[in-house]
Structures are given as structure tokens and as C-alpha cells.
Design a protein around this motif. Structure first.
Motif: not given
Length: 352
Positions: A153-159, A205-225
Motif C-alpha cells: 500500500w505504501k509503495q503504491h500510494i507513494g508512486s 481554481f478548482v482544477c488547480s486545487v485538485f492538481a495540488v492535492a493529487f500531485s503532492g506539490t504546490t507548484k500548481n497552486m494558483s493565485a488569481l487576482d
């Protein structure tokens, strides 16, 4: 998407394109404004519903499901708005059509990526089921099997998931599409473009949050002005600030994952793993039983949450796909009419 991980991105790479419905051209009628205001009021209500009562609700599968439902409803509202505006496809500017089709195909791509990740996470449930099954017995052989399943499980989830890793470029393209096309003559077109802008902001916004949650990195986090000229802008800013701040906090704490339900399972796994590596002492059996029970509850909650979110992502895919197909069908119908007319002579007779 950002120059540095977690950094705010400029919302307007080509300068500020915002124009409220232009005062220089023909102004929309009160009826058109009423339609637009009703659309934007509904959009704001959906944004309000996504503002959680507690930060702990952010990045839960239930919150993500609500966010995906909001996307489905807002994209359906765009189709309804087109009907209310009575703006036939042959009156659409070519650049509007290109924009709509381009955004829709990118949304379909990102839906496929999300579905792929949800399927991968759901497959991890099989490992956890094996763990719980083997822990139903107190033999050392069953404990060894349970340990093996936990390792799996740990190997699968961490991949990693290559499809999620590609979301960054798709989101960059969606971000670029937020630039509003200029509408000079059509007041209905101006209303449509302004309404579509709000839905595009929600989508990014929603797609960016999903991408952050699934990728494990904040590089896809958006800040829309978003400009304050939009009635829903303050609510959106509040929601975005709350979600982005919680994302930053979670990543700074170096959690295994930012997803609530997945983190809950991992917490039980970390407690359980060292215990079942050796024969359980009878004195520890009470805490052992409690941990196993908690793992069972968190596993079930994760599985149910993934199923519900998968359903909503699939629904969104269908909403986008049907909207795209309807537009293409209308375009083919218009092209057929033009072709028929071109075969008529000056007296309206068909040329054979």
C-alpha cells in the motif's frame, strides 16, 4: 506554473484585459443585465458554499466533491444562459468558438488525469482490505502477510502518476485562456463572455486545487487576482485565500498527503505497522484492536469518498463533452445551411 514553488502567479500575462460591458458601444438592455446579474449571483452563492466552516474541511474528499458539483452546475448554467440570450451559433464570433472549443478540450484532458489518479488511489484500497482480512487472525503467518500488504500500500500510494504531472502545462494553458476576447458589436456577446469568464475562473481554481492535492506539490497552486468590478470577486478572494493558506500550512508540516481521508489512513498504518512486525503481546491487544478498528473506519471512509468524487469528475467530463458536442453539431448545421444557400441561383432555385 509558478516561477517558484508556491509563489503567486500573475493573473494577466498580457496586461489587464478587463472591461465591464463597454460604455463606448451599445449598452445591454435592462433585460440582458438582469440575466447576467442573476447568473453572477448564482455563481457567488456556489462560491459561498465552498467556504468551509472549518479549515479541517478543506481538501477533504467531501469538499472536493462539492467543488466538482459547483463546476458541473456552473457549466450547465452557461448552456442555459446561451438559450436565454437567444444567441444562435451563426452569430458567434469565430474567436469565441475557438476559445470555447480550446477550453473544453483542456478540461476534458484534465478530467481524464483526475480520473486516472482517483482510480489509482482506489486500487490502493485492495491492499488495505488484505491487511484487515489478515489481521482477523492472530497467527504470525497472517501478520507477515499483513505487513507485506502494508508495504504494498505504501509503495503504491507513494508512486507518482505521470498524467497528474502533466496537469501543470494544461493549467498554464487554461490560465492563458482567461484573457477576455474583445466584443465590439454584440451586447449579447458581451454578456456571454462576462459570464463565461466567471466560470473559467472557478474552473481554473478548482482544477488547480485538485492538481495540488493529487500531485503532492504546490507548484500548481494558483493565485488569481480577480478585479473587484465583478460582484462575486470578494467572495472568490475569500475562498481562494482560505484554501491556499491551508494548503501552504499542510505542506509546511511535511504531511504524508494533504488529503484528509488519505492522511487518516496513513496515521493508522504508521501506528499499526511496528506492532504487527512482531507477535502482539496480550497486554497490547487492547490498543491493537482499537488501531485495527480505526484503520477499518478510515479505509471505508476513504473508499466511499473516492467513489463519490470519481462520480462527480465523470459527471463534469460528460457536461463538458455534451456542451462541446452540441456546439460542433450546431456548427455543422450552419455549414450545411450555407452550403445549401450557395447552390441556389438568384431566383432561389436549386442548381443541379
Amino acid at each position: 506554473m509558478s516561477r517558484a514553488q508556491g509563489a503567486n502567479r500573475s493573473f494577466f500575462p498580457f496586461g489587464n484585459p478587463f472591461r465591464m460591458i463597454s460604455p463606448k458601444g451599445t449598452k445591454p438592455s435592462s433585460q440582458l443585465l438582469s440575466v447576467l446579474h442573476a447568473f453572477e449571483a448564482t455563481l457567488e452563492e456556489r462560491l459561498k458554499k465552498l467556504i468551509p466552516n472549518s479549515k479541517d474541511e478543506i481538501l477533504s474528499l467531501s469538499w472536493m466533491t462539492l467543488a466538482m458539483q459547483a463546476l458541473c452546475e456552473s457549466h450547465n448554467d452557461i448552456k442555459t444562459l446561451m438559450t436565454e440570450l437567444e444567441l444562435p451559433v451563426h452569430d458567434w464570433d469565430e474567436k469565441w468558438i475557438d476559445l470555447y472549443l480550446d477550453i473544453s478540450v483542456k478540461l476534458l484532458d484534465i478530467c481524464n488525469a483526475f480520473s486516472s489518479e482517483l482510480s489509482r488511489l482506489s486500487q490502493g484500497h485492495l491492499f488495505l482490505q488484505c491487511v484487515l482480512h489478515n489481521l482477523g487472525s492472530s497467527t504470525s503467518e497472517q501478520y507477515v502477510r499483513a505487513c507485506s500488504s502494508l508495504d504494498g500500500w505504501k509503495q503504491h500510494i507513494g508512486s507518482g502518476n505521470p498524467r497528474i504531472e502533466k496537469c501543470g502545462s494544461i493549467l498554464n494553458d487554461l490560465l492563458g485562456s482567461l484573457d477576455l476576447p474583445k466584443v465590439k458589436k454584440s451586447t449579447k456577446g458581451k454578456v456571454l463572455m462576462q459570464a463565461m469568464y466567471g466560470v473559467k475562473v472557478l474552473s481554473v481554481f478548482v482544477c488547480s486545487v485538485f492538481a495540488v492535492a493529487f500531485s503532492g506539490t504546490t507548484k500548481n497552486m494558483s493565485a488569481l487576482d480577480v478585479s473587484e468590478i465583478y460582484s462575486w470577486a470578494p467572495t472568490f478572494k475569500r475562498l481562494q485565500d482560505l484554501v491556499n493558506e491551508e494548503i501552504r500550512v499542510r505542506f509546511s508540516s511535511e504531511r504524508f498527503t494533504v488529503l484528509n481521508e488519505l492522511e487518516s489512513v496513513d496515521s493508522s498504518v504508521k501506528e499499526l505497522y511496528p506492532i504487527i512486525q512482531v507477535v502482539v503481546d496480550p497486554v497490547e491487544m487492547q490498543s491493537f484492536t482499537k488501531i485495527v478498528a480505526e484503520l477499518g473506519r478510515s479505509t471505508e471512509k476513504l473508499s466511499q469518498g473516492l467513489d463519490l468524487l470519481t462520480k462527480e469528475v465523470d459527471n463534469f467530463f460528460q457536461v463538458v463533452l455534451t456542451g462541446r458536442d452540441a456546439l460542433l453539431s450546431n456548427l455543422r448545421s450552419v455549414a450545411t445551411d450555407i452550403h445549401r444557400n450557395s447552390r441556389c441561383n438568384g431566383d432561389g432555385q436549386i442548381v443541379n
